[in-house]
Design a protein around this motif. Sequence first.
Motif, PDB file in Angstrom:
ATOM      1  N   THR A  26       1.056  -1.227   0.162  1.00 56.46           N
ATOM      2  CA  THR A  26      -0.422   0.028   0.098  1.00 56.46           C
ATOM      3  C   THR A  26       0.545   1.264   0.193  1.00 56.46           C
ATOM      4  O   THR A  26       1.974   1.245   0.448  1.00 56.46           O
ATOM      5  N   VAL A  27       0.229   1.809  -0.593  1.00 59.62           N
ATOM      6  CA  VAL A  27       1.134   3.721  -0.877  1.00 59.62           C
ATOM      7  C   VAL A  27       0.088   4.174  -0.059  1.00 59.62           C
ATOM      8  O   VAL A  27       0.136   6.166  -0.404  1.00 59.62           O
ATOM      9  N   ALA A  28      -0.724   4.296   1.063  1.00 54.49           N
ATOM     10  CA  ALA A  28      -1.709   5.393   1.457  1.00 54.49           C
ATOM     11  C   ALA A  28      -1.498   6.092   2.927  1.00 54.49           C
ATOM     12  O   ALA A  28      -1.975   6.592   3.718  1.00 54.49           O
ATOM     13  N   ASP A  29       0.031   5.470   2.732  1.00 58.48           N
ATOM     14  CA  ASP A  29       0.743   5.951   4.748  1.00 58.48           C
ATOM     15  C   ASP A  29       0.981   7.303   5.328  1.00 58.48           C
ATOM     16  O   ASP A  29       1.635   7.503   3.210  1.00 58.48           O
ATOM     17  N   ASP A  30       0.765   8.153   5.941  1.00 56.75           N
ATOM     18  CA  ASP A  30       0.950   9.772   5.705  1.00 56.75           C
ATOM     19  C   ASP A  30       1.831  10.009   6.913  1.00 56.75           C
ATOM     20  O   ASP A  30       1.706  11.203   7.567  1.00 56.75           O
ATOM     21  N   GLY A  31       2.098   8.625   8.100  1.00 59.54           N
ATOM     22  CA  GLY A  31       1.944   9.638  10.057  1.00 59.54           C
ATOM     23  C   GLY A  31       3.872   8.762   9.122  1.00 59.54           C
ATOM     24  O   GLY A  31       4.735   9.117   9.089  1.00 59.54           O
ATOM     25  N   GLY A  32       4.218   9.827  10.945  1.00 55.58           N
ATOM     26  CA  GLY A  32       5.946   9.845  11.488  1.00 55.58           C
ATOM     27  C   GLY A  32       7.363   9.898   9.700  1.00 55.58           C
ATOM     28  O   GLY A  32       6.322  11.259   8.920  1.00 55.58           O
ATOM     29  N   ALA A 118       0.553   1.645  -6.447  1.00 55.76           N
ATOM     30  CA  ALA A 118      -0.084   2.434  -7.570  1.00 55.76           C
ATOM     31  C   ALA A 118       1.429   3.463  -7.245  1.00 55.76           C
ATOM     32  O   ALA A 118       2.370   3.260  -6.491  1.00 55.76           O
ATOM     33  N   GLY A 119       2.335   3.570  -8.662  1.00 54.98           N
ATOM     34  CA  GLY A 119       3.802   4.304  -8.480  1.00 54.98           C
ATOM     35  C   GLY A 119       3.143   6.388  -7.799  1.00 54.98           C
ATOM     36  O   GLY A 119       3.875   7.069  -7.885  1.00 54.98           O
ATOM     37  N   ASP A 120       1.794   6.875  -7.616  1.00 53.24           N
ATOM     38  CA  ASP A 120       1.663   7.443  -6.913  1.00 53.24           C
ATOM     39  C   ASP A 120       1.070   7.082  -5.739  1.00 53.24           C
ATOM     40  O   ASP A 120       0.692   6.944  -4.901  1.00 53.24           O
ATOM     41  N   PRO A 159      -3.116   1.352 -11.125  1.00 54.41           N
ATOM     42  CA  PRO A 159      -2.273   0.512  -9.912  1.00 54.41           C
ATOM     43  C   PRO A 159      -1.215   0.244 -11.325  1.00 54.41           C
ATOM     44  O   PRO A 159      -1.158   0.840 -12.233  1.00 54.41           O
ATOM     45  N   LEU A 160       0.115   0.807 -10.403  1.00 49.65           N
ATOM     46  CA  LEU A 160       1.487   0.088 -11.193  1.00 49.65           C
ATOM     47  C   LEU A 160       1.353  -1.133 -11.966  1.00 49.65           C
ATOM     48  O   LEU A 160       0.672  -2.065 -11.696  1.00 49.65           O
TER      49      LEU A 160
END
Length: 322
Positions: A26-32, A118-120, A159-160
């Motif tokens: 996943t590329v949804a992380d937005d913490g730390g 995903a690439g973004d 998606p990639l």
Amino acid sequence: MGGGTGLSVMLRGLKEKPLDITAIVTVADDGGSSGILRSELQMPPPGDIRNVLTAMADVEPLMADIMRYRFSNGEGLAGHSLGNLILAALTDISGDFVTAVRELSRLFAVRGRVLPAAGDAVVLHAEMADGSIITGESKIPEAGGVIKRVFLEPANVEPLPEALQAIEEADAILLGPGSLYTSILPNLLVPKLADAVVNSSAIKIFVCNVMTQPGETDNYTVSDHLQAVYDHIGLHLFDYVIVNDGEIPEQVQSKYAEKGARPVQLDREALEGNRYKVIADKLVLFRTYLRHDTDKLSHHIYQLVQDWMTRKPVGDGSGPEA
């Protein structure tokens, strides 16, 4: 497919099996540290990718420790993982995050492939039971409410292509373990990835968490986890569910209870009534934290893949891919 610590733990055992593994993260992380680099450098969050790369790498333990090293002080450095910074540097050098992941995989002799979903970067939102909307992967568990659904922005994220191809060619597709709403479901919310999983003839396996996660899966049973996937996808997705049925010592349960977590209850009748085949075993180890027993877990997964391949019509002669 997944993210966070759970996927990395599973892959440490699975990489020792004779399987061609592709990890879609996943590329949804937005913490730390990931959130800071994502915001300041306009790049996908590197943290989950870095964890998976380290788990699948064939390097000396010191190199793995270097990738995991987190600065504890220093203006601008405190809280950052060195591995995240290396990925950020490689992204800047190559001009592309996917290329950076590919090059670091080569340098670390990764056993298999690690691909972002995903690439973004994407933004994860949660609609709560009271109708409120929580924005940001790291903020959703902190809201303390009941999650009705999660969704991505942009909703039509592409998606990639390599990830899509990996799903289409796979003989086995695994989701979990990991945070249900913030690590597992974000992959399935990428429309074409979800379609590829649904349309795949591969064996599909869900690895359930051992403990509930405060703010995400409070009081969830195993079937509740699968119902959440069904509610988002609208289809019965999995053939097998791998779950822990080993006893967790009272003192360990008490430690987790202080933070609002408890063992995920195995409601076998509900699962079997919904046509899931259940693989249950004592799958937990406790050191500082509860973790899946990677040897046992990888054994069950490999056995399922082997059994599936013996029943599958002969294809092009390539080895099994998970």
